[in-house]
Design an enzyme around this catalytic site. Sequence first.
Site, PDB file in Angstrom:
ATOM      1  CG  ASP A  74      -2.093   0.941   1.080  1.00  0.00           C
ATOM      2  OD1 ASP A  74      -3.228   0.449   0.952  1.00  0.00           O
ATOM      3  OD2 ASP A  74      -1.874   2.170   1.078  1.00  0.00           O
ATOM      4  CG  ASN A  97     -12.420  -0.777   3.926  1.00  0.00           C
ATOM      5  OD1 ASN A  97     -12.817  -1.269   4.979  1.00  0.00           O
ATOM      6  ND2 ASN A  97     -11.228  -0.201   3.824  1.00  0.00           N
ATOM      7  CD  GLN A  99     -14.943  -0.463  -2.719  1.00  0.00           C
ATOM      8  OE1 GLN A  99     -16.136  -0.642  -2.469  1.00  0.00           O
ATOM      9  NE2 GLN A  99     -14.303  -1.093  -3.690  1.00  0.00           N
ATOM     10  CG  HIS A 150      -8.945  -2.942  -2.346  1.00  0.00           C
ATOM     11  ND1 HIS A 150      -9.882  -2.205  -3.036  1.00  0.00           N
ATOM     12  CD2 HIS A 150      -8.799  -2.317  -1.153  1.00  0.00           C
ATOM     13  CE1 HIS A 150     -10.278  -1.181  -2.297  1.00  0.00           C
ATOM     14  NE2 HIS A 150      -9.645  -1.221  -1.134  1.00  0.00           N
ATOM     15  CG  HIS A 167      -6.908  -3.070   3.113  1.00  0.00           C
ATOM     16  ND1 HIS A 167      -6.198  -1.889   2.980  1.00  0.00           N
ATOM     17  CD2 HIS A 167      -8.129  -2.831   2.581  1.00  0.00           C
ATOM     18  CE1 HIS A 167      -6.988  -0.981   2.403  1.00  0.00           C
ATOM     19  NE2 HIS A 167      -8.147  -1.519   2.157  1.00  0.00           N
TER      20      HIS A 167
HETATM   21  P1  5GP Z   1      -9.873   1.430   0.600  1.00  0.00           P
HETATM   22  O1  5GP Z   1     -10.150   2.527   1.556  1.00  0.00           O
HETATM   23  O2  5GP Z   1     -10.506   1.663  -0.759  1.00  0.00           O
HETATM   24  O3  5GP Z   1     -10.199   0.066   1.140  1.00  0.00           O
HETATM   25  O4  5GP Z   1      -8.306   1.434   0.415  1.00  0.00           O
HETATM   26  C1  5GP Z   1      -7.626   1.734  -0.759  1.00  0.00           C
HETATM   27  C2  5GP Z   1      -6.155   1.650  -0.455  1.00  0.00           C
HETATM   28  O5  5GP Z   1      -5.444   1.797  -1.665  1.00  0.00           O
HETATM   29  C3  5GP Z   1      -5.636   2.725   0.505  1.00  0.00           C
HETATM   30  O6  5GP Z   1      -5.037   2.103   1.631  1.00  0.00           O
HETATM   31  C4  5GP Z   1      -4.636   3.505  -0.338  1.00  0.00           C
HETATM   32  O7  5GP Z   1      -3.515   3.920   0.411  1.00  0.00           O
HETATM   33  C5  5GP Z   1      -4.267   2.516  -1.420  1.00  0.00           C
HETATM   34  N1  5GP Z   1      -3.884   3.112  -2.686  1.00  0.00           N
HETATM   35  C6  5GP Z   1      -4.597   4.029  -3.386  1.00  0.00           C
HETATM   36  N2  5GP Z   1      -3.958   4.331  -4.541  1.00  0.00           N
HETATM   37  C7  5GP Z   1      -2.827   3.583  -4.562  1.00  0.00           C
HETATM   38  C8  5GP Z   1      -1.772   3.446  -5.506  1.00  0.00           C
HETATM   39  O8  5GP Z   1      -1.731   4.090  -6.559  1.00  0.00           O
HETATM   40  N3  5GP Z   1      -0.777   2.576  -5.202  1.00  0.00           N
HETATM   41  C9  5GP Z   1      -0.788   1.840  -4.041  1.00  0.00           C
HETATM   42  N4  5GP Z   1       0.244   1.010  -3.838  1.00  0.00           N
HETATM   43  N5  5GP Z   1      -1.769   1.940  -3.134  1.00  0.00           N
HETATM   44  C10 5GP Z   1      -2.781   2.794  -3.398  1.00  0.00           C
END
Ligand code: 5GP
Length: 113
Positions: free
Chosen positions: A30, A86, A93, A99, A101
């Site tokens: 991440d 999420n 989300q 995805h 985590h």
């Molecule tokens: P969500 O809140 O949608 O479950 O989490 C999305 C995750 O994707 C976040 O923890 C954020 O830091 C990660 N993320 C978003 N854009 C990128 C990216 O371009 N590269 C990487 N490696 N992580 C990303």
Amino acid sequence: MADCIFCMIGNHDIPSNVAYEDDQIIAFHDLEPQAPVHVLVIPKKHITGLDDVKEEDKELMGHIMFKIHEIAADLGLENGYRVVSNNGEDAFQTVKHLHFHILGKRKMTWPPG
Ligand code: 5GP
Ligand code: ZN
């Protein structure tokens, strides 16, 4: 899918720090880790979230779930880890591509003691 950042990562159109990859899935660190080890596991196929999983995705979903413990072991998480997905607005989300985590080596405040 165009304009999807995780599809771009899956296609290697934008770089990521890859922890595991095969023909169906990719796991990458991440960008803004919320734990000492924070990796995201995604299908290369664009699926918006768990609500978007179809009958035809059952094998792919099983593959993701099966691989998570191997990825975690490769990351040195023998002592345990959390898996979080999420889904939707109420879960905040932010990236609309399914995805999972993997969070590890974080000092837990629960259970107490
Ligand atoms: P969500 O809140 O949608 O479950 O989490 C999305 C995750 O994707 C976040 O923890 C954020 O830091 C990660 N993320 C978003 N854009 C990128 C990216 O371009 N590269 C990487 N490696 N992580 C990303
Ligand atoms: Zn996508």
